[in-house]
Design a protein around this motif. Structure first.
Motif, PDB file in Angstrom:
ATOM      1  N   GLY A 164     -37.120  32.505 -11.166  1.00  0.00           N
ATOM      2  CA  GLY A 164     -36.192  30.712  -9.786  1.00  0.00           C
ATOM      3  C   GLY A 164     -35.792  30.790 -11.207  1.00  0.00           C
ATOM      4  N   GLU A 165     -36.440  30.172 -12.751  1.00  0.00           N
ATOM      5  CA  GLU A 165     -35.604  29.752 -14.150  1.00  0.00           C
ATOM      6  C   GLU A 165     -34.342  30.729 -13.672  1.00  0.00           C
ATOM      7  OE1 GLU A 165     -35.997  29.893 -17.563  1.00  0.00           O
ATOM      8  OE2 GLU A 165     -34.969  27.828 -17.956  1.00  0.00           O
ATOM      9  N   LEU A 166     -34.285  32.057 -13.960  1.00  0.00           N
ATOM     10  CA  LEU A 166     -33.191  32.989 -13.816  1.00  0.00           C
ATOM     11  C   LEU A 166     -32.324  32.924 -13.060  1.00  0.00           C
ATOM     12  CD1 LEU A 166     -32.992  35.112 -16.079  1.00  0.00           C
ATOM     13  CD2 LEU A 166     -33.956  37.089 -14.381  1.00  0.00           C
ATOM     14  N   LEU A 167     -32.304  32.707 -11.956  1.00  0.00           N
ATOM     15  CA  LEU A 167     -32.082  32.666 -10.721  1.00  0.00           C
ATOM     16  C   LEU A 167     -30.585  31.435 -11.037  1.00  0.00           C
ATOM     17  CD1 LEU A 167     -34.072  33.956  -7.084  1.00  0.00           C
ATOM     18  CD2 LEU A 167     -32.260  34.998  -8.433  1.00  0.00           C
ATOM     19  N   ARG A 168     -31.385  30.513 -11.716  1.00  0.00           N
ATOM     20  CA  ARG A 168     -30.600  28.977 -11.483  1.00  0.00           C
ATOM     21  C   ARG A 168     -29.672  28.887 -12.937  1.00  0.00           C
ATOM     22  NH1 ARG A 168     -30.889  25.378 -14.609  1.00  0.00           N
ATOM     23  NH2 ARG A 168     -32.741  25.759 -15.601  1.00  0.00           N
ATOM     24  N   GLN A 169     -30.172  30.138 -13.460  1.00  0.00           N
ATOM     25  CA  GLN A 169     -29.532  30.080 -14.388  1.00  0.00           C
ATOM     26  C   GLN A 169     -28.407  31.319 -13.881  1.00  0.00           C
ATOM     27  OE1 GLN A 169     -30.037  31.186 -18.443  1.00  0.00           O
ATOM     28  NE2 GLN A 169     -31.958  30.178 -18.146  1.00  0.00           N
TER      29      GLN A 169
END
Lengths: 341, 542
Positions: A293-298
C-alpha cells in the motif's frame, strides 16, 4: 500418506482445474521464495570468509572490530571501508539483491526516486530504497497478514454461524441483532481512533480488523446450518444417538464448508486489500515497514516515476488474481456433484 | 373417417450432443382422437413426461432436439413450429396440468388473476366478462363459493384445491386436448379420487381429448380408454385398457401388472411388546402478540396408544397432516412428546438426550426420501458404519465384517463401499438407509413412507426385503404410509389416524376387511378402488 477416496477425488478435481492448479503452484513458489526474503534481498552478505573463519551476517550481528574496523557497532558491509577490509583478507557472498527493505542507496546518480538501473532493478522510491527489495518483503508481509486474518475470521465466523443456525430460536435472534448493530459501527473511524492512541503494529492492526471481518461468513454458514439441521440424514444421525457437536462437525459442517471455502479467497483478498488500503492512507503499519500500500501511495504521489505505480499495481493485481484462481479450484474440489468428462 | 386430433409419429428426443447425448425418447408413435382418453404409463426415466412436453414444444431447446418424428396437431406439424404458432396452441388449444400443485401457481397472485390471465392473453373479453368466466370455471372444477374466492392467495388453499385451480386455468379456453402430467401424485388418496372423478367428468362434458401421464397402473384403469406402456423411451405396448390389462403381450407390461405388493396374511397372537406408548401427545404451542403468549396448541398427536411387538408390523395410515410421522418421531423421542413411553419395559420418556443415547441403538428410523436421507459427502461404507462408531461398538476389523454382513443382508455388493450416494439408484439408496439402521441390530425400526418415493417394481423389492429382514431379526416395525396397498402388504396391526387422533385400530384383517369408522371406509374405497366417497363422508377438500 494414504488419502481417503473422498480426498483423492477432491485432489483430482482440484488438479482438473488447470488454471487454479498452476496458480497454486505459482503462489506457493512465491510464498516459499518470500519466506527466504533475507537471503534474496539484504544489505548484508549471506556468508563472509575472513582470515579463514566463516561468518553468517544474515543470521547474526558482528561488530565492525571483528573485521579490523574501528567501531564496536554492528558492521555495515555496504561501507566501502568495511568491504575493503573484508575483501583484503577473505571473501563475501552477497544475495542477488544487495538491499534490504530499509536500505537507502546513497550512491544514486540522480535524485531519488531513481529509475531502474543495474543496481536497483526496479528503481528506488522517494527515499532511495530499492523497490524490488521492498516488494519482496511487502509481499511476504501482506500474504502473512491476509492469511492469518482470513483464517482467524473464517474460524470465528464458522463457529458463530454454526451455533446460530443449529440451535436457532432465541440464540439465533439475539445473535443476529447483535451482528446487525456491530456491523453498523464505522470501521474506518475506529481504526483512525485506535491509530491515534497506539502506533498500530502488525498484531494490533490485525486485531482491530478481525473485530469486524469475522461477520462476513456468519450469514452464509448460519443459512447452511438452518437448512441442514432438518435434513433427513441429520435426523437419522440424531436417531443414531450422535451428540450435537458430532452432528454439527460431521454432517452439517461439510455443507457449510463449501460455502466457507468458496468465500475464503474473497476474504483473503479482502484482507490483503484492507491492509493495502490502510497503508495507502497512511493509517496502517508503522512508517518504514515494507508494504504494498505504501508503494502504491508513492506511485500516486510520484507520477513522474512510473516504475513505482506500475510495480505496485502489477504486484497487487497479480496477487489478488492468483488468489481468486486458487479459490475457484478449491471450490471445484469440494463440490460433491462436480463431474468431469 | 377423419384424421385424429393428435398424431405423434416416430418421435425421438435427444438431449445434448456428441458422446454425451442422451436419447430420452427413441421413436414413439401414437394417435389420439377427439374426446378420447389416452394414458402414457411408465416408471421414472421412461420418457413419458418428455413426450408430453414435446407436444407443447416446452423442452429446453436447443439443448433438446428431435432427430426424427413429427407431431401433427389439428392438421399441423408442431415440431419446429415458430413461437407465434405455438403461443396460439399453448393454453388455447392444448391445456396442461402439472404434477406439483404447490409450485405451479404463482404464490404472489390471487387465484382469480391467475385463471383470468389466460383469458386476457387469448380472448378479447373485458374485465367484467373475464370475471364472470373465471367464476364459472372455478365453479365448474368444484371450488365451493367461487365468487368470494377470486382474491384468495394460493397458500390459503389445500393441495387438492390448488390442483382444481390449475385445471380451471387449463380449461379456460376450452382446449381440444388436456395434458395431465401426474396430476394426482402429490395428493392424498381421497383427494386423488376426487380429482380423477373431476377430470373424467370434465372430459365427458366438454368433449376434450385427455392425455394422462402416470406411473400408477391403478389410475390408468380408472380413467383411460387406451394405454401406452413406455419403457426406456419406447412404447412397448399400446391398446385398449381391457386388452392390455387382461391380455398383456409384452413382458414388461406383465411385469408392471404383477409388480403390486402382495397382501400378506397378518400374524396374530402374542408376541413380546418392545415399545409401548401410552396416551402419547405432541402439541405445538401457538404464540401470539408481543410477549409471545401461548394462546393455544396445534394438537399434532393427541392421546394415542401404540404397542410395537417383536417381529410384527404396526401400520400407521393417514392422510398428510394427520400426525402419523409426528407420532413416530415422538415415540422415538426425536421430538418433544408427552406421555408414557417404555422401551423393553424401561421408561424412556423422562430421560434427557444424553442419558437416552444408549437406548438410541435399539430404535432406528428409515426416511421417505432416499435422496435426502444420505449425506452426499460420505461413502457407502462410512454411512453404514457410522452407528457403530457413534456407539463405539467393536474393533475396526469387527466393524468392517459387520458392515459387509449388513450390506449382504440388504442386497448390496460389498465392493461398493467406497462409492457416494449419488452413484446409486433410488431403490439402492433406500437399501443403504435400511442398512444404516439395521447395523445397530435395533429392536424397533420406524419406516416413514419408505416406498412412496420409489417406482412400483422397486417398491415391491423393498417390501420383500423388509419382510425378509423382519423374519430374520425379529424386528418390530412402525410402518407409516398413506399408501394402503403397501400397508396391506406389510402390516399385522393397523392404526388409522386423522387430525392427531386414532380413528380406528386393530388387527389388519379387521380394519381393512370390515372397517367400522366412516372415515376408514371412505379412505379404503378411495385408495383401493379409486372411488370417490359419498358426499359428506370425506370433508377434507374444502
Amino acid at each position: 500418506m494414504a488419502l481417503s477416496p473422498l480426498n483423492r477425488r477432491r485432489l483430482a478435481n482440484f488438479k482438473a482445474n488447470r488454471r487454479g492448479y498452476v496458480s497454486t503452484l505459482i503462489l506457493g513458489a512465491l510464498l516459499l521464495l518470500s519466506l527466504f526474503a533475507e537471503f534474496l534481498a539484504n544489505d548484508r552478505p549471506i556468508l563472509v570468509q575472513y582470515k579463514g573463519d566463516l561468518f553468517v551476517p544474515v543470521l547474526r550481528d558482528y561488530p565492525e572490530t571483528t573485521f579490523g574496523g574501528d567501531f564496536d557497532t554492528p558492521a555495515n558491509y555496504r561501507d566501502p571501508l568495511v568491504a575493503g577490509l573484508i575483501n583484503q583478507e577473505g571473501r563475501m557472498i552477497w544475495p542477488p539483491i544487495r538491499f534490504s527493505y530499509q536500505t537507502i542507496n546513497f550512491d544514486l546518480a540522480v535524485p531519488a526516486p531513481a529509475p531502474p538501473s543495474s543496481d536497483n532493478w526496479l528503481g528506488t522510491d522517494e527515499q532511495g530504497r530499492d523497490v524490488l527489495a521492498r516488494l519482496i518483503y511487502g509481499f511476504r508481509l501482506s500474504l502473512a497478514f491476509g492469511l492469518i486474518l482470513a483464517v482467524a475470521s473464517t474460524l470465528i465466523g464458522i463457529v458463530a454461524g454454526a451455533v446460530q443456525g443449529y440451535f436457532g430460536g432465541l440464540t439465533d435472534l439475539l445473535f443476529q441483532r447483535f451482528i446487525e448493530i456491530w456491523s453498523g459501527l464505522p470501521q474506518l473511524f475506529i481504526l483512525i481512533i485506535v491509530s491515534s492512541i497506539v502506533v498500530p503494529g502488525f498484531f494490533t492492526l490485525m486485531a482491530v480488523l478481525l473485530l469486524f471481518s469475522w461477520t462476513a461468513l456468519v450469514s452464509v454458514v448460519r443459512a447452511e446450518f438452518l437448512r441442514a439441521r432438518n435434513f433427513d440424514y441429520v435426523r437419522a444421525a440424531r436417531a443414531l444417538g450422535m451428540s450435537d457437536v458430532a452432528i454439527m462437525s460431521r454432517h452439517v459442517l461439510p455443507n457449510a464448508l463449501v460455502a466457507a471455502v468458496t468465500f475464503l479467497p474473497f476474504i483473503l483478498s479482502g484482507s490483503i486489500a484492507a491492509l493495502t488500503s490502510l497503508d495507502f492512507l497512511g493509517l496502517g503499519l508503522p512508517p518504514g515497514s515494507a508494504s504494498l500500500g505504501e508503494l502504491l501511495r508513492q506511485g500516486k504521489d510520484q507520477l513522474q516515476a512510473p516504475w513505482l505505480g506500475i510495480t505496485g499495481f502489477v504486484a497487487v493485481a497479480g496477487l489478488l488474481s492468483l488468489l481468486i484462481f486458487v479459490g475457484e479450484a478449491v471450490r471445484d474440489a469440494f463440490d460433491p456433484r462436480k463431474t468431469f468428462k | 373417417m377423419t384424421a385424429p386430433l393428435l398424431e405423434v409419429k416416430d418421435l425421438a428426443v435427444r438431449f445434448g450432443d456428441g458422446e454425451d447425448a442422451v436419447d430420452a425418447v427413441k421413436g414413439v408413435s401414437f394417435a389420439l382422437d377427439r374426446g378420447e382418453s389416452l394414458a402414457l404409463v411408465g416408471e421414472s426415466g421412461s420418457g413419458k413426461s418428455v413426450t408430453a412436453l414435446s407436444i407443447l414444444q416446452l423442452l429446453p431447446y436447443p439443448r433438446a432436439r428431435h432427430p426424427t418424428g413429427s407431431i401433427i396437431f389439428g392438421g399441423r406439424d408442431v415440431v419446429g413450429a415458430d413461437v407465434g404458432t405455438m403461443t396460439g396452441i399453448r393454453g388455447n388449444r392444448i391445456g396442461m396440468v402439472f404434477q406439483e400443485p404447490m409450485t405451479s401457481l404463482n404464490p404472489l397472485h390471487p387465484i382469480g388473476k391467475q385463471v383470468g390471465e389466460v383469458l386476457e392473453l387469448h380472448t378479447d373479453l373485458d374485465a367484467a366478462g373475464r370475471r364472470a368466466r373465471v367464476i364459472e370455471l372455478l365453479q365448474r372444477v368444484g371450488l365451493a363459493d367461487a365468487e368470494h374466492r377470486l382474491l384468495t392467495m394460493p397458500h390459503e388453499l389445500s393441495g387438492g384445491q390448488r390442483q382444481r385451480v390449475m385445471i380451471a386455468t387449463a380449461l379456460a379456453l376450452k382446449p381440444d386436448l388436456l395434458i395431465a402430467d401426474e396430476p394426482t401424485t402429490a395428493l392424498d388418496v381421497t383427494i386423488q379420487a376426487q380429482i380423477l372423478h373431476l377430470l373424467k367428468e370434465l372430459q365427458r362434458d366438454l368433449g376434450m381429448a385427455l392425455l394422462f401421464i402416470t406411473h400408477d397402473l391403478a389410475l390408468v384403469r380408472a380413467i383411460a380408454d387406451r394405454v401406452c406402456v413406455m419403457k426406456d423411451g419406447l412404447i412397448v405396448e399400446q391398446g385398449p385398457i381391457a386388452k392390455v390389462f387382461n391380455h398383456p403381450t409384452h413382458d414388461y407390461t406383465r411385469h408392471l401388472i404383477a409388480a403390486q405388493p402382495k397382501p400378506k396374511a397378518p400374524r396374530t397372537g402374542e408376541a413380546e411388546a418392545v415399545l409401548v406408548g401410552k396416551n402419547l401427545r405432541v402439541w405445538f404451542p401457538i404464540r401470539r402478540g408481543l410477549i409471545r403468549r401461548v394462546v393455544g396448541h396445534i394438537k399434532a398427536v393427541d392421546g394415542v396408544d401404540v404397542t410395537l411387538r417383536a417381529g410384527r408390523t404396526l401400520g400407521v395410515v393417514g392422510e398428510s397432516g394427520s400426525g402419523k410421522t409426528t407420532l413416530g418421531m415422538g415415540l422415538l423421542r426425536l421430538i418433544k412428546s408427552d406421555g408414557e413411553i417404555a422401551l423393553l419395559g424401561r421408561r424412556i420418556d423422562g430421560l434427557g438426550q444424553t442419558s437416552l443415547r444408549p437406548y438410541r441403538k435399539s430404535m432406528q428410523i428409515v426416511f421417505q426420501d432416499p435422496f435426502g436421507a444420505l449425506n452426499p459427502r460420505m461413502t457407502l461404507g462410512d454411512i453404514v458404519s457410522e452407528g457403530l462408531k457413534v456407539h463405539g461398538l467393536g474393533t475396526a476389523a469387527e466393524q468392517r465384517t459387520l458392515v459387509e454382513e449388513t450390506l449382504a443382508d440388504v442386497g448390496l455388493d460389498r465392493s461398493w463401499s467406497a462409492r457416494f450416494p449419488h452413484e446409486f439408484s433410488g431403490g439402492q439408496r433406500q437399501r443403504i438407509a435400511i442398512a444404516r439402521a439395521l447395523i445397530l441390530r435395533p429392536r424397533v425400526l420406524m419406516l416413514d413412507e419408505p416406498t412412496s418415493a420409489l417406482d412400483v417394481s422397486v417398491q415391491v423389492q423393498i417390501v420383500d426385503l423388509l419382510r425378509a429382514l423382519q423374519d430374520k431379526y425379529g424386528l418390530a416395525y412402525l410402518f407409516i404410509s398413506h399408501d394402503l396397498r403397501v400397508v396391506r402388504a406389510m402390516a399385522d396391526d393397523i392404526i388409522i389416524m386423522k387430525d392427531g387422533k386414532v380413528r380406528e385400530s386393530g388387527p389388519a384383517a379387521d380394519v381393512l376387511g370390515a372397517p367400522r369408522d366412516p372415515y376408514t371406509k371412505a379412505l379404503l374405497s378411495a385408495a383401493l378402488e379409486l372411488k370417490m366417497a359419498p358426499e359428506g363422508a370425506v370433508v377434507t377438500a374444502s
